[in-house]
Motif scaffolding. Structure first.
Motif, PDB file in Angstrom:
ATOM      1  N   TRP A 120       1.478  10.227  -1.074  1.00 58.48           N
ATOM      2  CA  TRP A 120       2.460  10.484  -2.096  1.00 58.48           C
ATOM      3  C   TRP A 120       2.768  11.732  -2.637  1.00 58.48           C
ATOM      4  CZ3 TRP A 120       3.865   6.057  -5.686  1.00 58.48           C
ATOM      5  CH2 TRP A 120       4.639   6.749  -6.967  1.00 58.48           C
ATOM      6  N   ARG A 130       1.778   1.880  -8.066  1.00 61.29           N
ATOM      7  CA  ARG A 130       2.061   0.966  -6.798  1.00 61.29           C
ATOM      8  C   ARG A 130       3.250   0.456  -6.597  1.00 61.29           C
ATOM      9  NH1 ARG A 130      -3.438  -0.557  -8.393  1.00 61.29           N
ATOM     10  NH2 ARG A 130      -2.639  -2.964  -8.991  1.00 61.29           N
ATOM     11  N   GLY A 146       5.998   2.876  -5.447  1.00 63.97           N
ATOM     12  CA  GLY A 146       5.754   3.196  -3.902  1.00 63.97           C
ATOM     13  C   GLY A 146       6.315   2.084  -3.155  1.00 63.97           C
ATOM     14  N   TYR A 158       0.578   0.043   0.981  1.00 68.17           N
ATOM     15  CA  TYR A 158       0.047   1.035  -0.289  1.00 68.17           C
ATOM     16  C   TYR A 158      -1.362   1.202  -0.262  1.00 68.17           C
ATOM     17  CZ  TYR A 158       0.028   3.244  -4.828  1.00 68.17           C
ATOM     18  OH  TYR A 158       0.101   4.362  -5.822  1.00 68.17           O
TER      19      TYR A 158
END
Length: 230
Positions: free
Chosen positions: A52, A87, A90, A98
């Motif tokens: 990330w 989460r 993403g 994830y």
């Protein structure tokens, strides 16, 4: 299998490379987001492992940009951010899975194998149509008649769901779960504004023959109608 790892922590990226190679994968490394995105655009990777927090461009933006341009390479996002909100963000950006740091290499391999097992979209799944409206979900383009319309990512996602279930009424909570990841993180007003923008773009393109209908108190429906009544 050819895997791209985009990870700026060089010690971790080297560990991942050695581990993946020991499992029989061919591995390319990138240490910043922009370089990794460029590599993903020009090489036919079987999957990506993307951190990330990256210099240049963060992993969430990298995946979202690739998805907007129709690049559907399976992606696993790595991050130390383990709360539900991150989460969801993403996954909404287009990640297929994830994994929170720290993680076991065995779990990463299991998740990688899982995303690699998922079948690619068939041509029938990719190409959707209703009346004068056609959508290519891989190239991420929408055409009404001969006019291409440009949609925001959430508008595209909403339209895809409505097209796949044309004629059915979908509630706001269903749209929230399937487009935003959870009804907990999106208000009815956000959904209504997205629908309004989508409806206006369809209308501007001359979408006679289809209607994005509000079913009061229930939700929304995309249906085919007589062009003369549009």
């Amino acid at each position: 299998m050819w895997i791209l790892v985009i990870e700026d922590e060089k010690r971790l990226s080297d560990v991942l490379r050695r581990g993946l190679e020991s499992e029989g994968y061919t591995v390319d490394l990138a240490h910043d987001g922009r370089a990794g995105e460029d590599m993903a655009r020009v090489n036919g990777y079987d999957a990506m492992i993307v951190d990330w927090r990256l210099p240049g461009r963060d992993g969430r933006a990298v995946i979202a940009s690739l998805r907007e341009d129709g690049i559907v390479t399976p992606a696993i996002m790595l991050t130390a951010l383990d709360d539900v909100e991150h989460r969801v963000a993403g996954l909404n950006a287009g990640a297929d899975d994830y994994l929170s740091k720290p993680f076991s290499f065995e779990e990463l391999i299991a998740r990688l194998r899982a995303v690699l097992r998922r079948p690619p979209l068939s041509a029938q799944d990719r190409n959707l149509s209703l009346g004068p409206l056609t959508m290519d979900t891989e190239r991420r383009n929408v055409v009404v008649g001969e006019t291409e319309i440009i949609l925001r990512p959430k508008e595209f996602a909403v339209l895809e769901i409505l097209l796949r279930q044309a004629g059915a009424v979908l509630s706001r909570s269903v749209l929230a779960e399937r487009v935003w990841g959870s009804a907990l993180y999106v208000s009815d007003n956000v959904i209504d504004v997205t629908i309004s923008g989508l409806r206006q773009k369809l209308k501007s393109a001359g979408s006679g023959g289809i209607e994005l209908e509000t079913v009061r108190g229930v939700g929304y429906r995309l249906r085919e109608i007589d062009p003369a009544s549009a």
